[in-house]
Scaffold this motif. Sequence first.
Motif, PDB file in Angstrom:
ATOM      1  N   ASN A 761      11.107   0.318  -4.942  1.00  7.05           N
ATOM      2  CA  ASN A 761      10.033   0.360  -4.645  1.00  7.05           C
ATOM      3  C   ASN A 761       8.851  -0.831  -4.575  1.00  7.05           C
ATOM      4  N   TYR A 765       7.288  -2.690  -1.898  1.00  5.59           N
ATOM      5  CA  TYR A 765       5.915  -2.477  -0.964  1.00  5.59           C
ATOM      6  C   TYR A 765       4.524  -2.682  -1.718  1.00  5.59           C
ATOM      7  N   PRO A 792       3.773   6.008  -2.818  1.00  6.47           N
ATOM      8  CA  PRO A 792       5.547   6.435  -2.228  1.00  6.47           C
ATOM      9  C   PRO A 792       5.173   8.857  -1.459  1.00  6.47           C
TER      10      PRO A 792
END
Length: 840
Positions: A761, A765, A792
């Motif tokens: 992640n 991101y 998240p």
Amino acid sequence: MSASGAADAADDFRGPLDIARAATVVLDGRDTVVGWSPAATELLGFGAHEAVGRPLSAFLSPLPAEGPLPAASDRPGPGSRPDPPSGANEIRLARHREGHELLVATTVCPLAGGAGGADGPGAGSPGRVLVAAELGALRQWESRLALLQGLATQSPVGLAIYDTGLRLTWSNTAYEREIGKPLAEYRGMRADELYSGGTFVTPGYPKTLDAVMHHVIETGEPVMDLHFQGIPPSDPGTEHLWSCSYYRLQDANGHVFGVCEDAFDISDRQRAQQRLALLVEVGRRIGTVLDVVTTAEEIAEVTVPEFAAAVRVDIARVTVLSGELPATGSSAAMDLLRVGEHSVDPAAADAAEPLYPGAPGSRADRYPPVTYPPGSPQDRSLASGGLVLHDNVLVVPLRVGGSVLGLVTFVRSPRPEVSERPLARGPANTFDNGEVALADELAARAAVCIDNARRFTRERSASLALQRQLLPHHVPPQSAVEIAYRYLPSDDVTGVGGDWFDVIPLSGTRVGLVVGDVVGHGLQAAATMGRLRTSVRAFAQLDMAPDELLTRLDDLVGQPLDERPGARDGAAFDAYDELTTGATCLYAVYDPVSRRCVMARAGHLPPAVVHPDGRVTFPDLPAGPPLGLGGLPFESMEIELPVGSLLALFTDGLVEARDHDIDQGLDALGRVLGGLSASLEELCDRAVSELVPDATTADDTALLLARTRQLDEGRVAEWELPAEAVAVGRARELATRQLDAWGLAELSFATELVVSELVTNAVRYGGGPLRLRLIRDRTLLCEVADTGHTSPHLRHSAEDDEGGRGLFIVAQLVQRWGTRYTPGGKTIWTEQAFPPVEFG
């Protein structure tokens, strides 16, 4: 008195119609004047040579039936008809030589052997004597006689005449009633014999009757309004108080023959004044503090001996201990405690003891329980809810609304007593109607004070219970710091305050330390403290920085009333505003890995920092405004603390008192905390004993001590990774190798999944470089930091979604997880429990 004045006084007693001083006219049988006295000349103006030989009608005539009449000397208005004559007197109209008319009273007395009728033999010889006086003078003389008669027979003032030997020679009817005997039975007795044991209580005068009367006889100076206290023969069981006046008596020639005593019984007036004074004293001395027991003791002390020989105050147990209203109905239904007792007469106290101690407990207890037998005055009072008078015992319930809080038992001495004070009490062995009403008023006032104290006790108990529930009961061990704390509630007068503290475990083995102070005292303050503590803990769990946390807390406190969930108009919410606005708070976060401490404050005192060498400092922490005021931002400060440093957070109740200012308190606190060899618990005890020697203050006190620690380097592993796809595999490899080194291979599978998902992640991101950190503490902590600021979110993926399941899987594998924002980005962290240790 002058000789002329004495003569005038003697004439007054002889009367205006006395022949020696009145106008005298001698008449013959034809009513012709044959004799004319000088007093007649003075009254009518005619000389004897002018009057003798003329008919009486030339000088006196009957009153006309109609028409105006001249004014009498005792009546100002002309034309009024005179009152009918008394006795044999006749009112006539007399003509003065100067021409005016006047009203006179006349009486006629025949002479023995005087002339007969107008035509009989000797008609010209003296036959009658007519005596005349001005009507006004006669009326005044009659008024004086009526006054003397009234003083002798009807006056409520006792009058007595004593001769120069101070033996009684005469007294009026009121004096006879005081003595209780007719005058003939006590004539000739001395005053001190009639009132043996009596004394004058007016300061500045002799104490005995003999001394006062001798002084008046010798000096001739009258004495007015002396207060004499004694027991009259007619009422041997009761003290009375008289207002006495004395003046010397002498005859027309100035010869002193005695002294007159005027005595008026003012016992009722004095008793009413004392009752009023007692009520004033009760209002001044009862209810000085909001404590049930103290108020009960004050009732007993203020009413003995002025009102009763013994007083006992029994209060319901629930009222004394918890401030609740008791059940009513009978002494069996009400559990009473003896909380107040005072007596000056043990015999009277024993007489008022128709009770036996209840169980459990004994008279050695501070507040022994008591139970009254059925039918006793106390039992009847509890059953009826009204006062009960039985012989010399008066029981009055302490009523508030429809409830009875307890009983007050007043007891009079069964035998007469004479005190040195003026009229210490009325009847010595019973209570009259006025005293019963006074006792009821005393009990009513006392009941209000006890009810106020009860309400305060109940609110204080509830506040303390709430505060104990809201404050930490047990602080779990922390790897970052060693903790010790003390909390002291304020004194009974001020009430429970709103000081609070908390220790909040945070992610990354960090710990949050917080202290706060709510304005005001009581249940509202305790509830407000609970709201603020809960809010701080909730914001802290979001890993907010101290300055941001205080900003959010300030916004919450300053939120408009209509925007608050469940807000309503009313006094309760106004009180909430008053308590929350102006509250203070200090929040600090310590990281045991970096040994850095970040702190911020909202109107609170700065913490004390004790360095390992014993040096004490108070950091110059920027002072933000108290909560709810707004307008200024909060600023934080970051300092590095050596291992073993001591951080002290406290409220102003610890360092501020009435007898010294805050600077003196801070200096004293620094001296106490500088002891290097003492443990944290010992330092807490020393600080409290030094700064709060009586263990109670006008404000409550909170003290939180934290000694810093640092995690061993072998328990922390950290790596920097590029924001590339290959970093995922490298992260799994590094984590697995470190777990093997720590002997935690059992956690490798779950940790690989967690690290793989978090790093993936971050690569997708976030932004690089990435940092992976593992911490072996009480749990296994895994942290992945990146430069991105997007957090998240856990979501449930649909069956046809290709992604979105990774974070959900991570949440199932760890105890908890979260996001911590930093100035350079964010950190996603997780915690895993260690596998159970098997003992073989």
